[in-house]
Motif scaffolding. Structure first.
Motif, PDB file in Angstrom:
ATOM      1  N   VAL A  82      39.186   6.954  30.080  1.00  0.00           N
ATOM      2  CA  VAL A  82      40.217   5.924  29.893  1.00  0.00           C
ATOM      3  C   VAL A  82      41.328   6.091  30.923  1.00  0.00           C
ATOM      4  O   VAL A  82      41.710   5.139  31.626  1.00  0.00           O
ATOM      5  CB  VAL A  82      40.799   6.000  28.464  1.00  0.00           C
ATOM      6  CG1 VAL A  82      42.025   5.087  28.334  1.00  0.00           C
ATOM      7  CG2 VAL A  82      39.753   5.611  27.429  1.00  0.00           C
ATOM      8  N   ASN A  83      41.854   7.311  31.047  1.00  0.00           N
ATOM      9  CA  ASN A  83      42.971   7.554  31.964  1.00  0.00           C
ATOM     10  C   ASN A  83      42.558   7.328  33.417  1.00  0.00           C
ATOM     11  O   ASN A  83      43.297   6.715  34.200  1.00  0.00           O
ATOM     12  CB  ASN A  83      43.484   8.982  31.787  1.00  0.00           C
ATOM     13  CG  ASN A  83      44.063   9.218  30.402  1.00  0.00           C
ATOM     14  OD1 ASN A  83      44.480   8.282  29.731  1.00  0.00           O
ATOM     15  ND2 ASN A  83      44.074  10.464  29.966  1.00  0.00           N
ATOM     16  N   THR A  84      41.379   7.828  33.786  1.00  0.00           N
ATOM     17  CA  THR A  84      40.926   7.685  35.169  1.00  0.00           C
ATOM     18  C   THR A  84      40.626   6.226  35.497  1.00  0.00           C
ATOM     19  O   THR A  84      40.848   5.772  36.628  1.00  0.00           O
ATOM     20  CB  THR A  84      39.676   8.558  35.414  1.00  0.00           C
ATOM     21  OG1 THR A  84      39.943   9.894  34.989  1.00  0.00           O
ATOM     22  CG2 THR A  84      39.313   8.578  36.886  1.00  0.00           C
ATOM     23  N   SER A  85      40.130   5.472  34.515  1.00  0.00           N
ATOM     24  CA  SER A  85      39.854   4.053  34.740  1.00  0.00           C
ATOM     25  C   SER A  85      41.148   3.289  34.998  1.00  0.00           C
ATOM     26  O   SER A  85      41.205   2.426  35.898  1.00  0.00           O
ATOM     27  CB  SER A  85      39.132   3.465  33.518  1.00  0.00           C
ATOM     28  OG  SER A  85      37.885   4.081  33.322  1.00  0.00           O
ATOM     29  N   GLU A 213      42.363   9.025  48.481  1.00  0.00           N
ATOM     30  CA  GLU A 213      42.812   8.974  47.089  1.00  0.00           C
ATOM     31  C   GLU A 213      41.782   8.279  46.197  1.00  0.00           C
ATOM     32  O   GLU A 213      41.464   8.747  45.101  1.00  0.00           O
ATOM     33  CB  GLU A 213      44.158   8.250  46.999  1.00  0.00           C
ATOM     34  CG  GLU A 213      45.350   9.079  47.408  1.00  0.00           C
ATOM     35  CD  GLU A 213      45.616  10.203  46.421  1.00  0.00           C
ATOM     36  OE1 GLU A 213      45.785   9.926  45.221  1.00  0.00           O
ATOM     37  OE2 GLU A 213      45.623  11.379  46.853  1.00  0.00           O
ATOM     38  N   LEU A 214      41.264   7.173  46.681  1.00  0.00           N
ATOM     39  CA  LEU A 214      40.260   6.451  45.895  1.00  0.00           C
ATOM     40  C   LEU A 214      38.960   7.258  45.775  1.00  0.00           C
ATOM     41  O   LEU A 214      38.302   7.246  44.731  1.00  0.00           O
ATOM     42  CB  LEU A 214      39.980   5.088  46.533  1.00  0.00           C
ATOM     43  CG  LEU A 214      41.122   4.066  46.426  1.00  0.00           C
ATOM     44  CD1 LEU A 214      40.815   2.819  47.248  1.00  0.00           C
ATOM     45  CD2 LEU A 214      41.392   3.683  44.980  1.00  0.00           C
ATOM     46  N   GLU A 215      38.603   7.967  46.826  1.00  0.00           N
ATOM     47  CA  GLU A 215      37.423   8.836  46.754  1.00  0.00           C
ATOM     48  C   GLU A 215      37.632   9.946  45.728  1.00  0.00           C
ATOM     49  O   GLU A 215      36.694  10.344  45.018  1.00  0.00           O
ATOM     50  CB  GLU A 215      37.134   9.446  48.136  1.00  0.00           C
ATOM     51  CG  GLU A 215      36.498   8.484  49.125  1.00  0.00           C
ATOM     52  CD  GLU A 215      35.039   8.195  48.777  1.00  0.00           C
ATOM     53  OE1 GLU A 215      34.311   9.116  48.381  1.00  0.00           O
ATOM     54  OE2 GLU A 215      34.630   7.023  48.914  1.00  0.00           O
ATOM     55  N   ASN A 216      38.862  10.451  45.621  1.00  0.00           N
ATOM     56  CA  ASN A 216      39.160  11.484  44.618  1.00  0.00           C
ATOM     57  C   ASN A 216      38.983  10.934  43.203  1.00  0.00           C
ATOM     58  O   ASN A 216      38.522  11.641  42.298  1.00  0.00           O
ATOM     59  CB  ASN A 216      40.583  12.014  44.805  1.00  0.00           C
ATOM     60  CG  ASN A 216      40.706  12.913  46.020  1.00  0.00           C
ATOM     61  OD1 ASN A 216      39.720  13.508  46.470  1.00  0.00           O
ATOM     62  ND2 ASN A 216      41.911  13.032  46.558  1.00  0.00           N
ATOM     63  N   VAL A 217      39.382   9.664  43.018  1.00  0.00           N
ATOM     64  CA  VAL A 217      39.197   9.053  41.699  1.00  0.00           C
ATOM     65  C   VAL A 217      37.711   8.922  41.389  1.00  0.00           C
ATOM     66  O   VAL A 217      37.266   9.203  40.267  1.00  0.00           O
ATOM     67  CB  VAL A 217      39.887   7.680  41.634  1.00  0.00           C
ATOM     68  CG1 VAL A 217      39.623   7.021  40.278  1.00  0.00           C
ATOM     69  CG2 VAL A 217      41.388   7.820  41.850  1.00  0.00           C
ATOM     70  N   LEU A 218      36.912   8.526  42.391  1.00  0.00           N
ATOM     71  CA  LEU A 218      35.466   8.437  42.188  1.00  0.00           C
ATOM     72  C   LEU A 218      34.868   9.809  41.871  1.00  0.00           C
ATOM     73  O   LEU A 218      33.970   9.927  41.031  1.00  0.00           O
ATOM     74  CB  LEU A 218      34.787   7.850  43.427  1.00  0.00           C
ATOM     75  CG  LEU A 218      35.066   6.376  43.735  1.00  0.00           C
ATOM     76  CD1 LEU A 218      34.316   5.946  44.987  1.00  0.00           C
ATOM     77  CD2 LEU A 218      34.683   5.479  42.566  1.00  0.00           C
ATOM     78  N   SER A 220      36.401  12.174  40.294  1.00  0.00           N
ATOM     79  CA  SER A 220      36.745  12.434  38.891  1.00  0.00           C
ATOM     80  C   SER A 220      35.810  11.691  37.952  1.00  0.00           C
ATOM     81  O   SER A 220      35.388  12.225  36.920  1.00  0.00           O
ATOM     82  CB  SER A 220      38.196  12.020  38.617  1.00  0.00           C
ATOM     83  OG  SER A 220      39.103  12.803  39.368  1.00  0.00           O
ATOM     84  N   LEU A 221      35.462  10.456  38.314  1.00  0.00           N
ATOM     85  CA  LEU A 221      34.538   9.689  37.477  1.00  0.00           C
ATOM     86  C   LEU A 221      33.157  10.342  37.448  1.00  0.00           C
ATOM     87  O   LEU A 221      32.500  10.381  36.405  1.00  0.00           O
ATOM     88  CB  LEU A 221      34.439   8.255  37.993  1.00  0.00           C
ATOM     89  CG  LEU A 221      35.710   7.407  37.836  1.00  0.00           C
ATOM     90  CD1 LEU A 221      35.540   6.056  38.522  1.00  0.00           C
ATOM     91  CD2 LEU A 221      36.069   7.219  36.373  1.00  0.00           C
ATOM     92  N   PHE A 222      32.719  10.867  38.596  1.00  0.00           N
ATOM     93  CA  PHE A 222      31.454  11.611  38.620  1.00  0.00           C
ATOM     94  C   PHE A 222      31.520  12.819  37.689  1.00  0.00           C
ATOM     95  O   PHE A 222      30.553  13.135  36.994  1.00  0.00           O
ATOM     96  CB  PHE A 222      31.146  12.074  40.048  1.00  0.00           C
ATOM     97  CG  PHE A 222      30.235  11.154  40.810  1.00  0.00           C
ATOM     98  CD1 PHE A 222      28.970  10.861  40.341  1.00  0.00           C
ATOM     99  CD2 PHE A 222      30.641  10.598  42.017  1.00  0.00           C
ATOM    100  CE1 PHE A 222      28.124  10.011  41.039  1.00  0.00           C
ATOM    101  CE2 PHE A 222      29.812   9.748  42.730  1.00  0.00           C
ATOM    102  CZ  PHE A 222      28.544   9.454  42.247  1.00  0.00           C
ATOM    103  N   THR A 223      32.660  13.490  37.683  1.00  0.00           N
ATOM    104  CA  THR A 223      32.823  14.664  36.826  1.00  0.00           C
ATOM    105  C   THR A 223      32.751  14.280  35.358  1.00  0.00           C
ATOM    106  O   THR A 223      32.043  14.920  34.567  1.00  0.00           O
ATOM    107  CB  THR A 223      34.166  15.360  37.121  1.00  0.00           C
ATOM    108  OG1 THR A 223      34.194  15.772  38.496  1.00  0.00           O
ATOM    109  CG2 THR A 223      34.343  16.586  36.228  1.00  0.00           C
ATOM    110  N   HIS A 224      33.466  13.223  34.977  1.00  0.00           N
ATOM    111  CA  HIS A 224      33.426  12.768  33.576  1.00  0.00           C
ATOM    112  C   HIS A 224      32.021  12.328  33.190  1.00  0.00           C
ATOM    113  O   HIS A 224      31.549  12.627  32.086  1.00  0.00           O
ATOM    114  CB  HIS A 224      34.403  11.611  33.379  1.00  0.00           C
ATOM    115  CG  HIS A 224      35.813  11.931  33.750  1.00  0.00           C
ATOM    116  ND1 HIS A 224      36.356  13.188  33.609  1.00  0.00           N
ATOM    117  CD2 HIS A 224      36.803  11.136  34.269  1.00  0.00           C
ATOM    118  CE1 HIS A 224      37.617  13.167  34.029  1.00  0.00           C
ATOM    119  NE2 HIS A 224      37.906  11.939  34.416  1.00  0.00           N
TER     120      HIS A 224
END
Length: 353
Positions: A82-85, A213-218, A220-224
């Motif tokens: 939720v937070n990462t989205s 920055e956007l790659e870092n968010v991706l 994080s999504l891979f991690t979740h």
């Protein structure tokens, strides 16, 4: 996820009615053999029965703690999603700009690129929740009649419509066919996201720092996603689950042989003072045996159904509701018309899916 304060007594009775009747019938048969037919050799010392009960209590307690840990970890993972989205939506809105482009594109073109990125993220959440609902051989929702009854009452969204139909709302036909051709569809969508933001960087619509920055968010999504898949694809160890089940059944089988003679002795000691009560007191062992067996069996069964927090039972993490909530939030931030934004999935029987 159950949204009312507690399960009603009626719910518990209906859910465990089969086992309850079996335990009552079994204890009644042993009591008839002991009392009516004089099979007094059906007598097991209470101490070994109590020791087995103690072992079962420890095993079932460990299993319940582990099951709760899996449920809570799953909820934390989807809370992080939720937070990462929301972070993804915010950064896409603010980082896809004309600030570093020599020939600015129109606002409509920028809005289109942002919409594609956000819609593809919604598609990723959709693919992930469908993957989490995939049936595994060790899951319990289809293993008993009462579990199937609950499942039929609550209408899981992922079983009402197909993933392909849902992706039509978020992806182009080309991307949808590409994603549906992959075994891990959610991973394919994140790869598409990465390729898209790289193209935007090369076109000057994303600054290099914003791209990172956007790659870092991706990432994080891979991690979740990986954490969620780990819980889905790796069950509570089968050796512990099997031992808990078998020992619970052994305890339920032995319990009447240890408890009925105890009640018989108590009844005999009461005959002189309370003749009728003492004469029939042994029959009190029947409901007592059933209640104790029911308690141990229900705790073990609760642990079994709690091991898999995504399969679609009333105690699961409500991933469908969470995904739809994120979708509503992100599409509102795109300033879409309220009539175009889907509504939340309805509750069935006070259960959020």
């Amino acid at each position: 996820m159950l949204t009312k304060k507690r399960y009603s007594v009626k719910d518990m009775v209906l859910w465990t009615r089969g086992e309850t009747l079996i335990y009552l019938l079994y204890a009644g048969i042993i009591t008839v053999l002991y009392k009516v037919f004089g099979f007094t050799f059906l007598n097991v010392p209470w101490t070994p029965v109590a020791l087995i009960g103690t072992a079962v209590a420890f095993l079932v307690g460990f299993q319940n703690n582990s099951a709760y840990g899996r449920i809570w970890e799953a909820r934390m993972i989807w809370g992080a999603i939720v937070n990462t989205s929301r972070t993804w939506g915010m950064k896409v809105q603010d980082m896809v700009t004309n600030d570093h482009r020599e020939n600015p594109v129109s606002k409509e073109e920028l809005k289109k690129e942002k919409k594609i990125l956000i819609y593809r993220h919604i598609a990723w959440m959709t693919a992930l929740r469908y993957a989490m609902r995939t049936r595994k051989s060790w899951e319990t929702q289809h293993t008993s009649r009462t579990n199937r009854e609950w499942r039929n009452m609550i209408h899981i969204p992922e079983e009402v419509s197909s993933l392909d139909d849902n992706l039509k709302c978020y992806l182009s036909d080309e991307e949808r066919h590409y994603v549906m051709s992959k075994s891990n569809k959610q991973t394919a969508l994140l790869y598409l996201q990465s390729a898209h933001i790289r193209r935007l960087k090369e076109a000057g619509l994303i600054w290099e720092f914003a791209f990172l920055e956007l790659e870092n968010v991706l990432e994080s999504l891979f991690t979740h996603q990986g954490k969620s898949e780990r819980i889905k694809n790796f069950p509570y160890p089968r050796q512990y689950a099997s031992l808990s089940l078998y020992l619970t059944r052994v305890f339920a089988i032995l319990l009447p042989f240890g408890l009925i003679p105890e009640f018989a002795e108590i009844g005999e000691s009461m005959v002189d003072s309370f003749y009728l009560v003492g004469k029939y007191f042994i029959w009190v062992a029947v409901p007592f045996c059933a209640v104790v067996s029911w308690a141990f069996h229900t705790m073990e069964r609760m642990a079994r159904v709690g091991e898999n927090p995504f399969e679609g039972n009333p105690n699961d993490v409500p991933i469908s509701t969470i995904s739809r909530s994120i979708e509503i939030n992100l599409r509102e931030m795109l300033d879409e018309h309220p009539d175009d934004i889907p509504t939340q999935f309805p509750e069935d029987k006070n259960v959020q899916m």
